[in-house]
Design an enzyme around this catalytic site. Sequence first.
Site, PDB file in Angstrom:
ATOM      1  N   ARG A  91       0.863  -1.177   0.000  1.00  0.00           N
ATOM      2  CA  ARG A  91       0.000   0.000   0.000  1.00  0.00           C
ATOM      3  C   ARG A  91       0.902   1.231   0.000  1.00  0.00           C
ATOM      4  NH1 ARG A  91      -2.809   3.010   4.833  1.00  0.00           N
ATOM      5  NH2 ARG A  91      -4.157   4.375   3.639  1.00  0.00           N
ATOM      6  N   LEU A 209     -16.832   5.306   6.038  1.00  0.00           N
ATOM      7  CA  LEU A 209     -16.912   5.978   7.340  1.00  0.00           C
ATOM      8  C   LEU A 209     -16.150   5.171   8.380  1.00  0.00           C
ATOM      9  CD1 LEU A 209     -20.752   6.830   7.262  1.00  0.00           C
ATOM     10  CD2 LEU A 209     -18.846   8.131   6.275  1.00  0.00           C
ATOM     11  N   ARG A 241     -10.102  14.292  13.027  1.00  0.00           N
ATOM     12  CA  ARG A 241      -9.810  15.337  12.030  1.00  0.00           C
ATOM     13  C   ARG A 241     -11.037  16.208  11.795  1.00  0.00           C
ATOM     14  NH1 ARG A 241      -7.637  11.298   7.585  1.00  0.00           N
ATOM     15  NH2 ARG A 241      -6.738   9.922   9.122  1.00  0.00           N
ATOM     16  N   GLY A 332     -15.266   0.945   9.425  1.00  0.00           N
ATOM     17  CA  GLY A 332     -15.634   0.681  10.821  1.00  0.00           C
ATOM     18  C   GLY A 332     -16.998   1.194  11.247  1.00  0.00           C
ATOM     19  N   GLU A 385      -9.433  -3.795   1.917  1.00  0.00           N
ATOM     20  CA  GLU A 385      -8.345  -3.183   1.154  1.00  0.00           C
ATOM     21  C   GLU A 385      -7.226  -4.184   0.866  1.00  0.00           C
ATOM     22  OE1 GLU A 385      -7.988   1.316   2.343  1.00  0.00           O
ATOM     23  OE2 GLU A 385      -8.978   0.243   3.955  1.00  0.00           O
TER      24      GLU A 385
END
Length: 397
Positions: A91, A209, A241, A332, A385
């Site tokens: 990645r 999300l 964030r 999640g 992923e």
Amino acid sequence: MNVLVINCGSSSLKYQLINSDSEAVLAKGLCERIGIDGSRIVYQPAGGEKEVTESPMPTHQQAIQLVLDALMNEKTGVIKSLSEVEAVGHRVVHGGEKFAKSVVIDDEVLAAVEACNDLAPLHNPANLIGIRACQELMPGVPMVAVFDTAFHQTMPEKAYLYGIPYKYYEEDQVRRYGFHGTSHSFVSKETAAFLGKNVEDMKIIVCHLGNGASLSAVDHGKSVDTSMGLTPLEGLIMGTRSGDLDPAILEYLGKKHNMDLPALMNMLNKESGVYGLSGDLSSDFRDLEDAAAANNPAGIRARNAFNYRVIKYIGAYAAAMNGVDAIAFTAGVGENDALVRKDICANLGYLGVEFDEEANNVRGKDALISKPSSKVAVVLIPTNEELAICRETVALV
Ligand code: ADP
């Protein structure tokens, strides 16, 4: 073919060994505190117990050596020799404008990834260290770089340009890149497959999300807009964030509290989001939900603000694509939090969404959560992923 999937951070490294034919995870785990005292490796073979072993890892190369040793361990290993690792998928966070798809890694690719370091100073250098360490330990094994930004390279200019002087795009590459691309690509394809349709015939909004969160508009299989920008700070309100805000806030707070730019950026990245909004209660939606259930206003306002931002972006992306056929929830929060999905979908009636509350009581598996008569299908699609990186790697080697 066995593919080792590596996600290397500055002091941690996640790994999975996947058999690409069966798509089964043979073993997985992570190394923590690389280069710091108290480092440890977590290893779990398929169907086996999780093992945690404290072991010094002064460098990433030593960490990867420990991963390979664990995979080949006589008792709990899943392969007999290194020759059974036939490819490695890495990645890589930022591919700038150079990489619109995954690539087989060679010296030229490494130099081009390095040239993107400025755009992701916390991530790309660590990704490169992981690649170089694997090359040292597994010479001759083909390696592939899978970029978080690549899927969004199809965005049109009108979506990726910021409203600032054009020279900053031309000279400094300041533009929207977007992240979580591997997830948005995987989930949009899975959404179409789950609905028995072709992704090239659909308009899909993917709501990734998690602790980090982003939305994407996927029009006929291509990302045409996404909520994260030059960095993963823009867009939705996230765990810690801030997401979108008036840039003048920086000057205002900087002057008022005598904060310099690094302090302000730290506040926006680490002390904001639902964590900051909840008065430092938690960045975890399970805690916010418990707090909201106990009528704690801090939990309620953080969740409401989070949901509202998602609702606004869904509206924006339906407008950007001039319609939407399906909305997918993933990651999640998206996969586990039925209440967040319900509260968001409560505002989507104008699109023709008919939400199915009963079907929504589901977690972590592909599911239709709108009524069969709903004009727009709403689905839950778990992201994966690592599997997406494995598939990309196999396709290239
Ligand atoms: P990231 O990969 O960005 O770190 P994840 O996609 O793993 O994030 O999401 C982690 C978040 O998912 C947690 O912080 C938590 O808020 C949320 N989450 C996980 N499980 C649940 C659950 N059962 N109910 C509600 N939220 C959950």
